[in-house]
Design a protein around this motif. Structure first.
Motif, PDB file in Angstrom:
ATOM      1  N   PHE B 440      34.774  36.539  37.222  1.00  0.00           N
ATOM      2  CA  PHE B 440      34.877  36.247  38.657  1.00  0.00           C
ATOM      3  C   PHE B 440      34.324  34.859  38.994  1.00  0.00           C
ATOM      4  N   PRO B 441      33.138  34.487  38.472  1.00  0.00           N
ATOM      5  CA  PRO B 441      32.609  33.156  38.797  1.00  0.00           C
ATOM      6  C   PRO B 441      33.555  32.028  38.390  1.00  0.00           C
ATOM      7  N   LYS B 442      34.287  32.236  37.285  1.00  0.00           N
ATOM      8  CA  LYS B 442      35.228  31.189  36.876  1.00  0.00           C
ATOM      9  C   LYS B 442      36.462  31.208  37.765  1.00  0.00           C
ATOM     10  N   MET B 443      36.903  32.421  38.108  1.00  0.00           N
ATOM     11  CA  MET B 443      38.144  32.524  38.877  1.00  0.00           C
ATOM     12  C   MET B 443      37.964  32.027  40.306  1.00  0.00           C
ATOM     13  N   PHE B 444      36.844  32.398  40.910  1.00  0.00           N
ATOM     14  CA  PHE B 444      36.718  32.133  42.346  1.00  0.00           C
ATOM     15  C   PHE B 444      35.517  31.266  42.689  1.00  0.00           C
ATOM     16  N   GLY B 445      34.740  30.886  41.682  1.00  0.00           N
ATOM     17  CA  GLY B 445      33.625  29.984  41.944  1.00  0.00           C
ATOM     18  C   GLY B 445      32.417  30.636  42.588  1.00  0.00           C
ATOM     19  N   ARG B 446      32.404  31.966  42.644  1.00  0.00           N
ATOM     20  CA  ARG B 446      31.249  32.653  43.219  1.00  0.00           C
ATOM     21  C   ARG B 446      30.824  33.794  42.312  1.00  0.00           C
ATOM     22  N   MET B 447      29.568  34.200  42.458  1.00  0.00           N
ATOM     23  CA  MET B 447      29.073  35.332  41.678  1.00  0.00           C
ATOM     24  C   MET B 447      29.320  36.618  42.467  1.00  0.00           C
ATOM     25  N   MET B 448      29.522  37.729  41.730  1.00  0.00           N
ATOM     26  CA  MET B 448      29.572  39.020  42.405  1.00  0.00           C
ATOM     27  C   MET B 448      28.156  39.569  42.500  1.00  0.00           C
ATOM     28  N   GLY B 453      27.065  45.820  41.736  1.00  0.00           N
ATOM     29  CA  GLY B 453      27.718  45.983  40.436  1.00  0.00           C
ATOM     30  C   GLY B 453      27.049  47.070  39.616  1.00  0.00           C
ATOM     31  N   LYS B 454      25.732  47.065  39.596  1.00  0.00           N
ATOM     32  CA  LYS B 454      25.030  48.077  38.790  1.00  0.00           C
ATOM     33  C   LYS B 454      25.218  49.462  39.381  1.00  0.00           C
ATOM     34  N   PHE B 521      35.585  41.733  47.547  1.00  0.00           N
ATOM     35  CA  PHE B 521      36.036  40.918  48.679  1.00  0.00           C
ATOM     36  C   PHE B 521      34.860  40.266  49.400  1.00  0.00           C
ATOM     37  N   TRP B 522      33.708  40.914  49.386  1.00  0.00           N
ATOM     38  CA  TRP B 522      32.538  40.285  49.998  1.00  0.00           C
ATOM     39  C   TRP B 522      32.157  39.038  49.191  1.00  0.00           C
ATOM     40  N   SER B 523      32.137  39.191  47.855  1.00  0.00           N
ATOM     41  CA  SER B 523      31.737  38.060  47.013  1.00  0.00           C
ATOM     42  C   SER B 523      32.735  36.912  47.090  1.00  0.00           C
ATOM     43  N   LEU B 524      33.985  37.280  47.304  1.00  0.00           N
ATOM     44  CA  LEU B 524      35.020  36.250  47.390  1.00  0.00           C
ATOM     45  C   LEU B 524      34.668  35.228  48.472  1.00  0.00           C
ATOM     46  N   PHE B 525      34.080  35.726  49.563  1.00  0.00           N
ATOM     47  CA  PHE B 525      33.775  34.819  50.670  1.00  0.00           C
ATOM     48  C   PHE B 525      32.296  34.507  50.780  1.00  0.00           C
ATOM     49  N   ARG B 526      31.436  35.462  50.402  1.00  0.00           N
ATOM     50  CA  ARG B 526      30.014  35.314  50.659  1.00  0.00           C
ATOM     51  C   ARG B 526      29.158  35.212  49.409  1.00  0.00           C
ATOM     52  N   ARG B 529      27.217  30.725  45.156  1.00  0.00           N
ATOM     53  CA  ARG B 529      28.033  29.768  44.418  1.00  0.00           C
ATOM     54  C   ARG B 529      27.708  29.830  42.933  1.00  0.00           C
ATOM     55  N   ALA B 530      28.744  29.818  42.102  1.00  0.00           N
ATOM     56  CA  ALA B 530      28.520  29.920  40.659  1.00  0.00           C
ATOM     57  C   ALA B 530      28.395  28.533  40.049  1.00  0.00           C
ATOM     58  N   GLU B 531      27.534  28.435  39.033  1.00  0.00           N
ATOM     59  CA  GLU B 531      27.514  27.198  38.259  1.00  0.00           C
ATOM     60  C   GLU B 531      28.737  27.178  37.361  1.00  0.00           C
ATOM     61  N   GLN B 532      28.881  26.054  36.640  1.00  0.00           N
ATOM     62  CA  GLN B 532      30.048  25.963  35.773  1.00  0.00           C
ATOM     63  C   GLN B 532      29.972  26.999  34.650  1.00  0.00           C
ATOM     64  N   ASN B 533      28.777  27.267  34.146  1.00  0.00           N
ATOM     65  CA  ASN B 533      28.634  28.177  33.017  1.00  0.00           C
ATOM     66  C   ASN B 533      27.493  29.148  33.278  1.00  0.00           C
ATOM     67  N   PRO B 534      27.689  30.079  34.200  1.00  0.00           N
ATOM     68  CA  PRO B 534      26.571  30.898  34.654  1.00  0.00           C
ATOM     69  C   PRO B 534      25.999  31.823  33.577  1.00  0.00           C
ATOM     70  N   TRP B 535      26.823  32.229  32.610  1.00  0.00           N
ATOM     71  CA  TRP B 535      26.313  33.167  31.590  1.00  0.00           C
ATOM     72  C   TRP B 535      25.825  32.414  30.369  1.00  0.00           C
ATOM     73  N   ARG B 536      25.875  31.094  30.427  1.00  0.00           N
ATOM     74  CA  ARG B 536      25.499  30.282  29.263  1.00  0.00           C
ATOM     75  C   ARG B 536      26.272  30.746  28.039  1.00  0.00           C
ATOM     76  N   ALA B 537      27.605  30.715  28.172  1.00  0.00           N
ATOM     77  CA  ALA B 537      28.504  31.218  27.140  1.00  0.00           C
ATOM     78  C   ALA B 537      29.172  30.060  26.412  1.00  0.00           C
ATOM     79  N   THR B 538      29.822  30.393  25.303  1.00  0.00           N
ATOM     80  CA  THR B 538      30.304  29.352  24.389  1.00  0.00           C
ATOM     81  C   THR B 538      31.785  29.067  24.482  1.00  0.00           C
ATOM     82  N   THR B 539      32.551  29.979  25.071  1.00  0.00           N
ATOM     83  CA  THR B 539      33.997  29.831  24.975  1.00  0.00           C
ATOM     84  C   THR B 539      34.491  28.719  25.893  1.00  0.00           C
ATOM     85  N   LEU B 540      35.755  28.325  25.657  1.00  0.00           N
ATOM     86  CA  LEU B 540      36.255  27.103  26.281  1.00  0.00           C
ATOM     87  C   LEU B 540      36.360  27.163  27.795  1.00  0.00           C
TER      88      LEU B 540
END
Ligand code: HEM
Ligand SMILES: [Cu+2]
Lengths: 219, 590
Positions: B440-448, B453-454, B521-526, B529-540
């Motif tokens: 989601f953070p990559k797709m829409f630039g925001r965190m859920m 979630g839990k 839908f709440w996260s989509l608007f509210r 903001r996500a960083e570029q690599n919020p999970w500190r992951a390795t993939t492209l």
């Protein structure tokens, strides 16, 4: 929070080396554009087969599986008690000749780039002729009172020739669009690549027809 | 300088229509697929709730529902035809229009070019065409509820004669025809998509992205696409024959001597078993088409949250190939009771037990990946772990079903229903959700929201077990599937309360999904903001800007130097080493 790694990107210098076979879209495109993107061609780890050709092969694989499905249904149903073999409409031999000749014309055209449009037009015309011939075969059967539900063999005959005819029709449309491309004066390179793809498909439907003849009347 | 630069800028379509509706951009198409699947899931989920309402309280009256479904629930009591339509459409929608569309087409389209460093799919136009072929399929399939006789009622497997004889049950009429039409469009669309996936994976990888450096999700996508391409065409052939049985008077699947009303039907000599063979030749590979990408997502979600490489990468890839091959020769295990030759049954049983081996290897690789992990229980990690649990539970049931001897007892009972929901419903759904929270953070630039979630995870996970594990026991107790009501069977009297319990758990499960929708839908608007690599992951995909622009990579595509699982490499400056980091900075392991 630590800083993320700097993004290391690839310089746009590398060129596509060899073009082994024809292509429609995807990596080695004539003017360095890929998928509508401007800019220099990008080097990739692709297979030696260009995307369009690979896509075509995969598509032919699915068509093969389609007819494999029909074949297994045919073999199972043939073992049923009510199976009555169909008289073979003689015109099928003529149609077979027409379709194979069409393939030959296309192949000759590929080797003579000067007069390729004439050979390709001939091949297309023969393709249309084949379809008309298949309609005549249907008519001949109907004249003998053999319809779709008459018996399982006739059901399979109508359906298999119909589905095969639809694939031939697709090929005819592809050939027509190739002719339009030539008529519009597209670059020789582009025509060649398109022609190569059309030819592969066309030979495939030709081969498929031989296979169907075998299944329908020799097994 | 300016001129030269602008010549290189990627042509981004400007009009609204070309950008968001008839887009050829794989990311837009992926999101379109995802949202379509979400809409279909709402319908499919509602159907499930209605099914459970009926099974939990078979004699009850629901006057309110009579207003919503005047035909299906006339007088407030569900009528049997409506029930059959419900189970048919629930299965069809969930398998083909939710999981296939959301997981394979949705995530597949969005992630594939990003994962392999491509700018788009190999055939972007075909990609758009495939999406716009599936839209009418959805419309047609949904429309079938509103036609004369209602929706199809022959099960998601469309067994003849119910599916072949137009007058068999009300849903066998126009509803079944629309079902076949919708499925035909779906298959056409899925074939275009599969062709695109395979070509793109083989041909569009960026420099350095060798096959053995592909993220496992891409491997699963490749094998699943190939399976789909091989298995769907024979079903198409069968569907064409079925259509002629229905409307052309042929007898492929219809034997002689069928009566309807006072009339003998004119068919003769056909075999309903032929349909079953052709259907399951697709049907079994299809379940792997869905489970493999789900496992791929689970595999890829683990490393960022365990901060260690995935265990057994190569073995997993080989197991995928083994599953691919074996899954084409085990379809007969769905037909053990169809009167097949015992030796044939033995062949299918051995094949089925053989396929549990590579499946188990993947399962163990998942578990072994947890060994020595520094586990961070964020929402995506929870969903990945839940998927492992479901996979194990479902696989255990599969072993009982795969043995012809025990399957003869268990076939067509709720044991099967429990088994396949853990697999095709559970693993896939958890992967779909886990993937959503993760990308989601990559797709829409925001965190859920983590908290929602839990909550969503625990409610889903626990109520899922309550529903489907209990169903295993009902099946062992002999409760058959696809029955409209069990109130008339004395031997099932003791389990009536269990059915009510399952229904309540099912409603909790359904309600939990609303939390997800709200979060989405709440996260989509509210959302934050996500960083570029919020999970500190390795993939492209995490190297690309967020959200990635048209063309994904800006001026130049990234170059790959390592496999995607370089977490906690000794001597590296961070505990994750993106695939683009050159060997001069961190040594390359694979
Ligand atoms: C450990 C591996 C597995 C084994 C041994 C196994 C075995 C079986 C068997 C024998 C049946 C037929 C039961 C019957 O109808 O009597 C069955 C049904 C089913 N399985 Fe599995 N299975 C396995 C994994 C999976 C996976 C991974 C999925 C899906 C993602 C799956 C989905 C299904 C579905 C949907 C059905 C029911 C179809 C229907 O009748 O409507 N199975 N399984
Ligand atoms: Cu199966």
């Amino acid at each position: 929070m630590k800083k993320p790694y700097a993004v290391e990107t690839q310089p746009g210098r590398a060129l596509w080396e060899v073009r082994l076979l024809g292509d429609l879209s995807g990596p080695p495109s004539e003017d360095g554009r890929r998928n509508g993107f401007n800019g220099p061609p990008e080097r990739r780890e692709g297979f030696p087969v260009p995307s369009a050709r690979l896509g075509l092969w995969i598509f032919l694989g699915t068509v093969t599986m389609l007819f494999a499905g029909f074949t297994s249904a045919y073999l199972v149903r043939q073992a049923g008690p009510d199976w009555q073999p169909l008289p073979r409409p003689p015109i099928l031999w003529v149609n077979t000749g027409v379709l194979l000749l069409s393939s030959v014309l296309l192949e000759i055209g590929r080797r003579r780039s000067a007069s390729v449009h004439r050979w390709a037009s001939g091949a297309t015309a023969l393709g249309v002729l084949f379809l008309l011939g298949q309609l005549l075969a249907w008519r001949a059967l109907r004249a003998q009172g053999i319809y779709l539900p008459t018996n399982p063999h006739s059901s399979f005959f109508y359906i298999l020739t119909g589905v095969h005819g639809a694939h031939v029709l697709g090929g005819v449309i592809a050939l027509l669009s190739l002719l339009v491309l030539m008529w519009r004066g597209a670059s020789e390179d582009r025509v060649c690549r398109r022609l190569a793809l059309c030819a592969t498909y066309w030979h495939f439907v030709g081969g498929l027809w031989l296979y169907l003849l075998l299944v329908l009347f020799l097994f | 300088m300016v001129g030269e630069h602008s010549a290189r800028v990627h042509e981004e379509p400007v009009s609204f229509w070309r950008r968001y509706i008839f887009s050829t951009d794989h990311k837009v198409i992926g999101i379109q697929y995802y949202l379509t699947a979400m809409a279909m899931a709402l319908v499919g989920g509602t159907l499930a709730m209605l099914i459970r309402l009926q099974l939990g309280w078979p004699e009850a009256k629901w006057p309110l529902l009579a207003k919503i479904f005047p035909r299906g629930m006339s007088g407030g009591v569900m009528n049997p035809d409506f029930y059959l339509a419900l189970i048919t459409m629930h299965g069809t929608l969930m398998i083909f229009f939710v999981i296939s569309l959301g997981l394979v087409s949705g995530f597949g389209n969005y992630l594939l070019p990003l994962h392999i460093g491509a700018r788009d799919m190999a055939f972007p136009f075909l990609n758009m065409l495939s999406y716009w072929t599936v839209v009418p399929a959805c419309v047609i399939i949904l429309a079938s509820f509103f036609v004369e006789g209602g929706a199809a009622a022959s099960g998601w497997t469309a067994y003849p004669p119910l599916s072949a004889v137009e007058q068999a049950v009300p849903g066998s009429g126009l509803g079944q025809t629309l079902w076949l039409l919708g499925m035909a469009l779906f298959i056409a669309s899925f074939t275009m998509g599969g062709l695109n996936f395979v070509t793109t994976i083989l041909n569009e990888r960026t420099r350095g992205m060798s096959m053995m450096r592909l993220p496992l999700f891409i491997w699963t996508l490749l094998i699943a696409s190939i399976l789909g391409l091989l298995a769907f065409p024979p079903l198409t052939a069968a569907a064409i024959l079925l259509l002629f049985d229905r409307h052309g008077g042929t007898s492929f699947f219809l034997p002689s001597g069928l009566y309807f009303g006072e009339r003998v039907l004119p068919h003769s000599g056909g075999s309903p078993l032929l349909w079953q063979h052709l259907f399951w030749f697709l049907g079994h590979p299809e379940v792997y088409v869905l489970i493999l990408p789900a496992l791929g997502i689970a595999l890829d979600l683990l490393p960022p949250f365990t901060r260690k490489p995935i265990f057994g990468y190569r073995l997993t890839v080989y197991s995928l190939f083994a599953i691919g091959v074996l899954s084409m020769i085990v379809w007969g295990h769905h037909m053990f009771v169809s009167g097949m030759n015992p030796y044939v049954g033995e062949f299918f049983a051995i094949g089925t037990l053989a396929i549990t081996i590579p499946s188990a290897i993947i399962g163990f690789n998942l578990i072994a990946s947890l060994w020595g992990a520094r586990l961070q229980l964020r929402t995506p990690a929870l969903f990945a772990l839940g998927a492992i649990a479901f996979f194990g539970t479902g696989g255990l049931g599969g072993i009982f079903l795969g043995n012809a001897t025990s399957d003869i007892q268990l076939h067509d009972t709720y044991f099967v229903v429990g088994h396949f929901h853990f697999m095709i419903g559970g693993v896939t759904l958890l992967a779909l959700f886990g993937g959503t929270y993760y990308w989601f953070p990559k797709m829409f630039g925001r965190m859920m929201s983590e908290r929602l979630g839990k909550l969503h995870f625990w409610l889903t996970f626990l109520s899922f077990y309550a529903v489907f594990l209990t169903q295993h026991f009902l099946g062992l107790g002999g409760m058959p599937r696809r029955y409209y009501a069990f109130s008339k069977f004395e031997f099932l009297a003791p389990i009536r309360d269990m059915n009510a319990f399952i229904s309540i758990a099912a409603f909790v499960l359904g309600a939990a999904q609303l939390i997800f929708l709200v979060n989405f839908f709440w996260s989509l608007f509210r959302g934050a903001r996500a960083e570029q690599n919020p999970w500190r992951a390795t993939t492209l995909e995490w190297v690309a800007p967020t959200p990635p622009p048209h063309g994904n990579w800006g001026e130049t595509v990234p170059e790959v130097h390592r496999w995607p699982y370089d977490y906690s490499v000794p001597g590296a400056p961070e505990d994750f080493t993106p695939q683009t980091v050159p060997p001069t900075v961190v040594t390359v392991t694979q």
